[in-house]
Design a protein around this motif. Structure first.
Motif, PDB file in Angstrom:
ATOM      1  N   CYS A  92       0.836  -1.213   0.000  1.00  0.00           N
ATOM      2  CA  CYS A  92       0.000   0.000   0.000  1.00  0.00           C
ATOM      3  C   CYS A  92       0.868   1.259   0.000  1.00  0.00           C
ATOM      4  O   CYS A  92       0.565   2.224  -0.710  1.00  0.00           O
ATOM      5  CB  CYS A  92      -0.938  -0.009   1.203  1.00  0.00           C
ATOM      6  N   PHE A  96       1.015   3.958  -2.961  1.00  0.00           N
ATOM      7  CA  PHE A  96       0.742   5.358  -2.637  1.00  0.00           C
ATOM      8  C   PHE A  96       1.804   6.263  -3.250  1.00  0.00           C
ATOM      9  O   PHE A  96       1.483   7.242  -3.934  1.00  0.00           O
ATOM     10  CB  PHE A  96       0.691   5.547  -1.117  1.00  0.00           C
ATOM     11  N   ARG A 100       1.189   8.745  -6.310  1.00  0.00           N
ATOM     12  CA  ARG A 100       1.297  10.165  -5.937  1.00  0.00           C
ATOM     13  C   ARG A 100       2.356  10.850  -6.780  1.00  0.00           C
ATOM     14  O   ARG A 100       2.185  11.990  -7.209  1.00  0.00           O
ATOM     15  CB  ARG A 100       1.607  10.269  -4.439  1.00  0.00           C
ATOM     16  N   ASN A 144      -6.227   2.322  -3.262  1.00  0.00           N
ATOM     17  CA  ASN A 144      -4.898   2.906  -3.091  1.00  0.00           C
ATOM     18  C   ASN A 144      -4.665   4.056  -4.066  1.00  0.00           C
ATOM     19  O   ASN A 144      -4.115   5.093  -3.695  1.00  0.00           O
ATOM     20  CB  ASN A 144      -3.816   1.837  -3.283  1.00  0.00           C
ATOM     21  N   ALA A 148      -4.164   7.961  -2.905  1.00  0.00           N
ATOM     22  CA  ALA A 148      -2.923   8.642  -3.292  1.00  0.00           C
ATOM     23  C   ALA A 148      -3.221   9.921  -4.064  1.00  0.00           C
ATOM     24  O   ALA A 148      -2.567  10.951  -3.855  1.00  0.00           O
ATOM     25  CB  ALA A 148      -2.054   7.710  -4.128  1.00  0.00           C
ATOM     26  N   TYR A 157      -2.595   8.350   5.836  1.00  0.00           N
ATOM     27  CA  TYR A 157      -2.734   7.151   5.001  1.00  0.00           C
ATOM     28  C   TYR A 157      -2.079   5.952   5.691  1.00  0.00           C
ATOM     29  O   TYR A 157      -2.665   4.875   5.774  1.00  0.00           O
ATOM     30  CB  TYR A 157      -2.078   7.422   3.645  1.00  0.00           C
TER      31      TYR A 157
END
Length: 188
Positions: A92, A96, A100, A144, A148, A157
């Motif tokens: 995860c 992320f 991102r 996820n 993100a 998160y």
């Protein structure tokens, strides 16, 4: 159109990643038998391979239950659950940061009352929201991606993920343990 460039970049990135895994044959390693065998070959290197494949699999939409079932069958209910929890959290976090990096907080740029309401709820109670989402959806890749791209702080998160995953993982471990015993899986 400009505000959706990053969202398009995420979609293209994920499509290319999936194509690479599909056409290179690597996607065939994302199955129960392969993962189970890696654990049996060597638990330490098997765990490392398991974590890497879980993280990559999460990016390309491989269901998390495959990883959990392999860990339970190879390591048993408790240690399989521990291995899955560690791998799920790392997966995860990896997802992320990759999403991102590519997409930023593009969901903040979507206009509309529905999007604004969802983001306002997430902003008001980020950890609580993420815990509830993890209880319901565990490591579902789309969750996820959305988190993100939502602009939620990484700390929220991470805490929400750490707190939200243990219960569903424990329930799935008990289920797969029961299933393996009921079906008399060889070597279990």
């Amino acid at each position: 159109m400009y505000r959706y460039r990053r969202l398009l970049a995420v979609i293209v990135f994920l499509g290319l990643l999936l194509a690479v895994f599909q056409f290179s044959g690597l996607r065939s390693n994302f199955n129960l038998a392969f993962l189970h065998q890696k654990f049996l070959d060597n638990e330490a290197s098997g765990l490392l391979i398991f974590i890497v494949l879980f993280a990559l699999g999460n990016l390309i939409q491989i269901p998390g239950w495959i990883f959990l079932a392999a860990a339970v069958l190879a390591l048993g209910e408790v240690w399989g659950g521990v291995a899955t929890y560690i791998a799920a959290v790392i997966s995860c976090v990896f997802t992320f940061w990759v999403i991102r990096l590519v997409g930023g907080d593009v969901l903040r740029q979507i206009r509309g009352r529905w999007a604004a309401r969802l983001l306002a709820r997430l902003d008001a109670h980020p950890v609580k929201s993420i815990v509830l989402l993890r209880l319901l959806l565990q490591t579902v890749p789309a969750l996820n991606y959305a988190l993100a791209l939502s602009g939620v702080r990484f700390r929220s998160y991470l805490v929400g993920t750490l707190l939200g995953l243990p219960l569903p993982i424990a329930l799935y471990c008990a289920f797969f343990d029961y299933l393996a015993r009921a079906l008399h899986v060889p070597g279990y």
